[in-house]
Design a protein around this motif. Structure first.
Motif, mmCIF file in Angstrom:
data_model
loop_
_atom_site.group_PDB
_atom_site.id
_atom_site.type_symbol
_atom_site.label_atom_id
_atom_site.label_comp_id
_atom_site.label_asym_id
_atom_site.label_seq_id
_atom_site.Cartn_x
_atom_site.Cartn_y
_atom_site.Cartn_z
ATOM 1 N N UNK A 143 0.846 -1.204 0.000
ATOM 2 C CA UNK A 143 0.000 0.000 0.000
ATOM 3 C C UNK A 143 0.875 1.245 0.000
ATOM 4 N N UNK A 144 1.962 1.211 0.779
ATOM 5 C CA UNK A 144 2.830 2.393 0.893
ATOM 6 C C UNK A 144 3.583 2.666 -0.417
ATOM 7 N N UNK A 145 3.699 1.663 -1.282
ATOM 8 C CA UNK A 145 4.480 1.824 -2.519
ATOM 9 C C UNK A 145 3.626 2.286 -3.699
ATOM 10 N N UNK A 146 2.311 2.349 -3.504
ATOM 11 C CA UNK A 146 1.424 2.703 -4.631
ATOM 12 C C UNK A 146 1.552 4.193 -4.958
ATOM 13 N N UNK A 147 1.687 4.489 -6.254
ATOM 14 C CA UNK A 147 1.730 5.892 -6.716
ATOM 15 C C UNK A 147 0.685 6.050 -7.828
ATOM 16 N N UNK A 148 0.641 7.230 -8.399
ATOM 17 C CA UNK A 148 -0.305 7.473 -9.504
ATOM 18 C C UNK A 148 0.012 6.614 -10.719
ATOM 19 N N UNK A 149 1.249 6.120 -10.793
ATOM 20 C CA UNK A 149 1.637 5.350 -11.990
ATOM 21 C C UNK A 149 1.595 3.842 -11.748
ATOM 22 N N UNK A 150 1.137 3.432 -10.566
ATOM 23 C CA UNK A 150 1.041 1.989 -10.315
ATOM 24 C C UNK A 150 -0.146 1.429 -11.088
ATOM 25 N N UNK A 151 0.097 0.313 -11.785
ATOM 26 C CA UNK A 151 -1.003 -0.307 -12.526
ATOM 27 C C UNK A 151 -1.408 -1.648 -11.900
ATOM 28 N N UNK A 176 -7.906 1.064 -7.491
ATOM 29 C CA UNK A 176 -8.141 0.825 -8.920
ATOM 30 C C UNK A 176 -6.992 0.113 -9.609
ATOM 31 N N UNK A 177 -6.399 -0.893 -8.946
ATOM 32 C CA UNK A 177 -5.237 -1.601 -9.499
ATOM 33 C C UNK A 177 -5.612 -3.032 -9.861
#
Ligand SMILES: Cc1ncc(COP(=O)(O)O)c(C=O)c1O
Length: 439
Positions: A143-151, A176-177
Motif C-alpha cells: 500500500x505504501x508503494x502505490x503511486x499514480x503510476x502503479x497499474x 483501482x489496481x
C-alpha cells in the motif's frame, strides 16, 4: 543406466540413530549416501505412452486439451498455456492491462523471474518487503508503494503458501489496481475454496522441472478472470508475432501427470505435517507458518531457527544457521539457503540496462531506486535465520525418510556445544554480504 528404483530400503529411525554421534563428528549419517536420491517426477508407462501417442495428434489439440483440463482443475475462467512461467507472467501482466512505463509492485523476496516478467512487459518493478511470518508480500508495504503510476500489484505465493490475497484485493479495489498472482510455487494451494491462480484478476504459473506440477522440462500457464484480459494477452502475441506456445509433448505429459497431482499433494501435506511435529519438539527449529484457512503447497519448506531456545542467542543467528546447515548436510539432509539477498540487489536491477539504453526503466525514472539489502529488513532477517528443504520434500518421499529428517533435526538441536564450536570458529559473513545467488 540411471534408474529410479531405490538401491536400498530406508528403515524407520530407532533409538540407536538418536544416540549416535553427529555425522560431522564421525557418527553414522541419518540418511546414508546410497539412499539420498528423491526422484521426481514419477514417470509411469501411461505417461510414456501418452507422450508418444500425442506426437501423432494435432499439436494445438494436445496443448488445448491440457490447458482446458488444468484450467478446470484450478477453477480459473480462462487460460493461456505458454513455453515457460516467465512467459505466463508476462502474459498475465499484459492481460491485466500493464503498459510500458507503468509501475508494478512486487515482493523483494521471490525468484528473479517475477520482476523480470515486469521488465518484459516494459514496466518498472517496485520492490517491497515481505511479511516476517509468511515470507509473502506485506500488504502494508505494498500500500505504501502505490503511486499514480502503479497499474498492478503482483504478489508471489512464496514456497507454495498463498499471499494475503484478501488484504491485497482490498488494496487493489480501493486504488483501482489489477491484482496479478505469481502462482509458480503454488499448484493446488488454496485460500478457502479458491485455488491459487484463480484468485487474482490474472495469474502466471511456472510448470518447469522444479515445480510441484512439472511438465518435464519447461512450461507455464497464464490464467485470466475475464474474457477481456484473456483477449488482451492473446491479441498482444498475435500483434507482435511472439511465439510463447507450450510444447505439445510437455502438454501431453502434463495431462497424464494431472491425474496424480492430488495424490502428490496429499503425500506432501502429510510429510509436511509429520516433519512439522518433529521440528516443534526440537526447540531450535520451527516449521513454516500457515495462516488459518490457507492451504500450503510446500514446493519448498522453509525452516526457522530460534537459537535463544537452546542458549545460543549470544551468537549471530546467521552463524548459527551456517553451522546447523553444515551439520544437517553431514547427516544427509540436503538443506539449502535458496536465495541470499533481496532480488533488487541482483545485477539486472542494480545496473538497470533492461533492453538497452535503460529501457524500460528510463520510461519512469521516478519509480527507480538504488536499493541496499537493508531496505528490506524482513527479507534480510528471513535469509539470516532460515533454511530450506526443496526437492527432498517436494517428491512423494517415503514416510521413513521424513521420520529420519525429523530425527536428524533433533540430533543437531540436541548438540548446542557442536553448533557453538562451528559457529564461533568459522569465517561467516551474513548471507547478503556474499555474491548474490539465485536458488
Ligand atoms: C516464483 C517464480 N516465478 C517465476 C518463475 C519463472 O518460471 P520459469 O522458470 O518457468 O520461467 C519461477 C521459476 O522458477 C519462480 O520460482
Amino acid at each position: 543406466m540411471i534408474t529410479d528404483f531405490p538401491t536400498a530400503p530406508l528403515d524407520p529411525p530407532g533409538p540407536a540413530d538418536r544416540e549416535a554421534d553427529l555425522a560431522a563428528l564421525g557418527g553414522p549419517a541419518m540418511i546414508g549416501r546410497e539412499v539420498r536420491r528423491t526422484p521426481f517426477p514419477v514417470i509411469t508407462k501411461e505417461d510414456v505412452l501418452h507422450m508418444l501417442l500425442s506426437l501423432r495428434q494435432d499439436p494445438a489439440k494436445t496443448v488445448d486439451a491440457f490447458a482446458e483440463s488444468y484450467r478446470d482443475y484450478v477453477g480459473a475462467a480462462f487460460a493461456l498455456p505458454t513455453a515457460s512461467g516467465t512467459a505466463s507472467l508476462h502474459m498475465a501482466l499484459v492481460g491485466a492491462g500493464v503498459e510500458p512505463g507503468d509501475e508494478v509492485v512486487v515482493p523483494a523476496f521471490t525468484f528473479i523471474a517475477t520482476a523480470q516478467a515486469v521488465v518484459a512487459a516494459h514496466a518498472v518493478p517496485v520492490f517491497v518487503d515481505i511479511d516476517p511470518r509468511t515470507y509473502c508480500m506485506d500488504p502494508a508495504a505494498a500500500a505504501a508503494a502505490v503511486t499514480d503510476r502503479t497499474r498492478a500489484v503482483m504478489p508471489v505465493h512464496v514456497h507454495g503458501l498463498p499471499a494475503d490475497m484478501p488484504a491485497l484485493r482490498r488494496l487493489c479495489d480501493e486504488r483501482g489496481l489489477a491484482l496479478v498472482e505469481d502462482a509458480s510455487h503454488a499448484h493446488s494451494a488454496r485460500i478457502g475454496d479458491h485455488t491459487a491462480g484463480s484468485i487474482g484478476d490474472t495469474a502466471g504459473q511456472s510448470l518447469m522441472a522444479d515445480k510441484n506440477f512439472p511438465l518435464g522440462g519447461e512450461g507455464g500457464i497464464a490464467f485470466f478472470a475475464s474474457a477481456e484480459a484473456h483477449a488482451r494477452a492473446v491479441d498482444y502475441l498475435a500483434r507482435h508475432g511472439i511465439d510463447y506456445r507450450m510444447a505439445p509433448i510437455a502438454a501431453a505429459f502434463g495431462a497424464s501427470q494431472l491425474e496424480r497431482l492430488p495424490y502428490y499433494d496429499r503425500v506432501r501435506a502429510r510429510n509436511a505435517a509429520v516433519l512439522g511435529d518433529a521440528l516443534r519438539q526440537t526447540g531450535l527449529f520451527e516449521p513454516p507458518h500457515v495462516p488459518e484457512g490457507h492451504v500450503h503447497a510446500y514446493n519448498m519448506y522453509r525452516i526457522g531457527l530460534r537459537p535463544e531456545r537452546i542458549g545460543l542467542d549470544d551468537l549471530p543467528v546467521h552463524a548459527v544457521k551456517q553451522a546447523v546447515h553444515e551439520l544437517l548436510v553431514a547427516e544427509g539432509v540436503p538443506a539449502r539457503e535458496w536465495q541470499n539477498t533481496p532480488i533488487p540487489c541482483h545485477l539486472p536491477f542494480r545496473h538497470r540496462d533492461g533492453f538497452g539504453g535503460g529501457y524500460p526503466f528510463s520510461l519512469n525514472p521516478g519509480a527507480v531506486r538504488d536499493h541496499r539489502p537493508e531496505d528490506f529488513p524482513n527479507t534480510l532477517a528471513m535469509l539470516e535465520s532460515t533454511l530450506v528443504l526443496c526437492r527432498e520434500l517436494r517428491s512423494p518421499v517415503e514416510y521413513e525418510r521424513v521420520l529420519r529428517y525429523g530425527e536428524a533435526f533433533a540430533k543437531v538441536a540436541a548438540r548446542p556445544d557442536a553448533i557453538r564450536k562451528l559457529a564461533a570458529g568459522g569465517d561467516c559473513p551474513p548471507p547478503h554480504r556474499r555474491a548474490a545467488r539465485l536458488g
